[in-house]
Design an enzyme around this catalytic site. Structure first.
Site, PDB file in Angstrom:
ATOM      1  N   CYS A  79       0.271   1.588   0.591  1.00 28.13           N
ATOM      2  CA  CYS A  79       1.560   1.997   0.307  1.00 28.13           C
ATOM      3  C   CYS A  79       1.118   3.439  -0.624  1.00 28.13           C
ATOM      4  O   CYS A  79       0.654   4.244   0.176  1.00 28.13           O
ATOM      5  CB  CYS A  79       2.265   1.241  -0.619  1.00 28.13           C
ATOM      6  SG  CYS A  79       3.982   1.581  -1.103  1.00 28.13           S
ATOM      7  N   HIS A 188       3.379  -2.723   3.383  1.00 30.35           N
ATOM      8  CA  HIS A 188       2.721  -3.881   2.717  1.00 30.35           C
ATOM      9  C   HIS A 188       2.250  -4.708   3.516  1.00 30.35           C
ATOM     10  O   HIS A 188       3.305  -5.766   3.789  1.00 30.35           O
ATOM     11  CB  HIS A 188       3.467  -4.260   1.488  1.00 30.35           C
ATOM     12  CG  HIS A 188       3.891  -3.207   0.171  1.00 30.35           C
ATOM     13  ND1 HIS A 188       3.147  -3.092  -0.691  1.00 30.35           N
ATOM     14  CD2 HIS A 188       4.875  -2.506   0.149  1.00 30.35           C
ATOM     15  CE1 HIS A 188       3.562  -2.102  -1.661  1.00 30.35           C
ATOM     16  NE2 HIS A 188       4.620  -1.777  -1.156  1.00 30.35           N
ATOM     17  N   GLU A 190       0.479  -7.586   2.550  1.00 30.77           N
ATOM     18  CA  GLU A 190       0.875  -8.730   1.872  1.00 30.77           C
ATOM     19  C   GLU A 190       2.111  -9.217   2.014  1.00 30.77           C
ATOM     20  O   GLU A 190       2.135 -10.357   1.187  1.00 30.77           O
ATOM     21  CB  GLU A 190       0.109  -8.431   0.382  1.00 30.77           C
ATOM     22  CG  GLU A 190       0.955  -7.614  -0.594  1.00 30.77           C
ATOM     23  CD  GLU A 190       0.996  -6.352  -0.340  1.00 30.77           C
ATOM     24  OE1 GLU A 190       1.579  -5.504  -1.205  1.00 30.77           O
ATOM     25  OE2 GLU A 190       0.545  -5.678   0.636  1.00 30.77           O
TER      26      GLU A 190
END
Length: 206
Positions: A79, A188, A190
């Site tokens: 990001c 992202h 994650e």
């Protein structure tokens, strides 16, 4: 060992937990000496480009990050951690980045539309990846896979060969970069469920 740069901005613990869930050893460090020696380095980030660069300078991280990338060891930006790799950003004025990838960080247009409908900025939620070339980071990730985004600015690299994936949000923008050992995602991993975990696993296995 995977080292995550702690410069006071970003979802550090969620990135660390994702790697640990996959069975990798991952630590968060604010020590430039540890950053410089890292086997694999991850630079996450959430917030403003200007503030991120200020924090990196204040923490003494800029030279260790550049040295890590120059050494050929794996590096992953996430990001905002992808955006600061570029030459400069127009967010809140003109601000210099790390300059590891030549190009600019620009804002989505104010009149963004898709299929006749106005689009909101920030670009927030799930969107598809268009794979531009094969890369070890995306091994096992299918073209058209959905990943999770939260951003108002995107990268515009000067060299098209640096673009790994693109995504359509009124404009087709670069959603992942790759050059040698340097890899970065605007989305992202994650937060991107199975697809994101596969990407993090691929990075951990490099």
């Amino acid at each position: 060992m995977i080292t995550i740069v702690d410069y006071g901005m970003g979802n550090l613990r969620s990135v660390q937990k994702a790697f640990e869930h996959l069975g990798f050893s991952a630590s968060v460090s604010a020590d430039p000496r540890v950053i410089e020696r890292a086997e694999r380095l991850v630079l996450p980030g959430v917030g403003a480009f200007r503030d991120c660069m200020a924090q990196l300078r204040q923490g003494g991280f800029i030279d260790p990050i550049r040295q890590h990338v120059a050494s050929g060891r794996p590096f992953l930006g996430i990001c905002l951690g992808m955006q600061v790799l570029l030459s400069r950003s127009s967010e809140f004025g003109c601000h210099e980045g790390l300059g590891l990838i030549a190009g600019e960080v620009v804002r989505f247009p104010a009149d963004l539309r898709q299929g006749g409908a106005a689009l909101k900025v920030p670009h927030m939620g799930w969107n598809r990846l268009r794979l531009q070339r094969d890369c070890p980071l995306l091994k096992g990730v299918a073209d058209g896979s959905y990943v999770y985004f939260v951003h108002s600015y995107y990268v515009a690299p000067h060299d098209p060969a640096a673009v790994l994936t693109t995504t359509d949000y009124g404009v087709e923008f670069c959603s992942a970069l790759w050059r040698d050992n340097l890899m970065a995602t605007q989305f992202h991993p994650e937060k991107s469920q199975a697809v994101g975990l596969r990407i993090l696993q691929n990075f951990g296995e490099l």
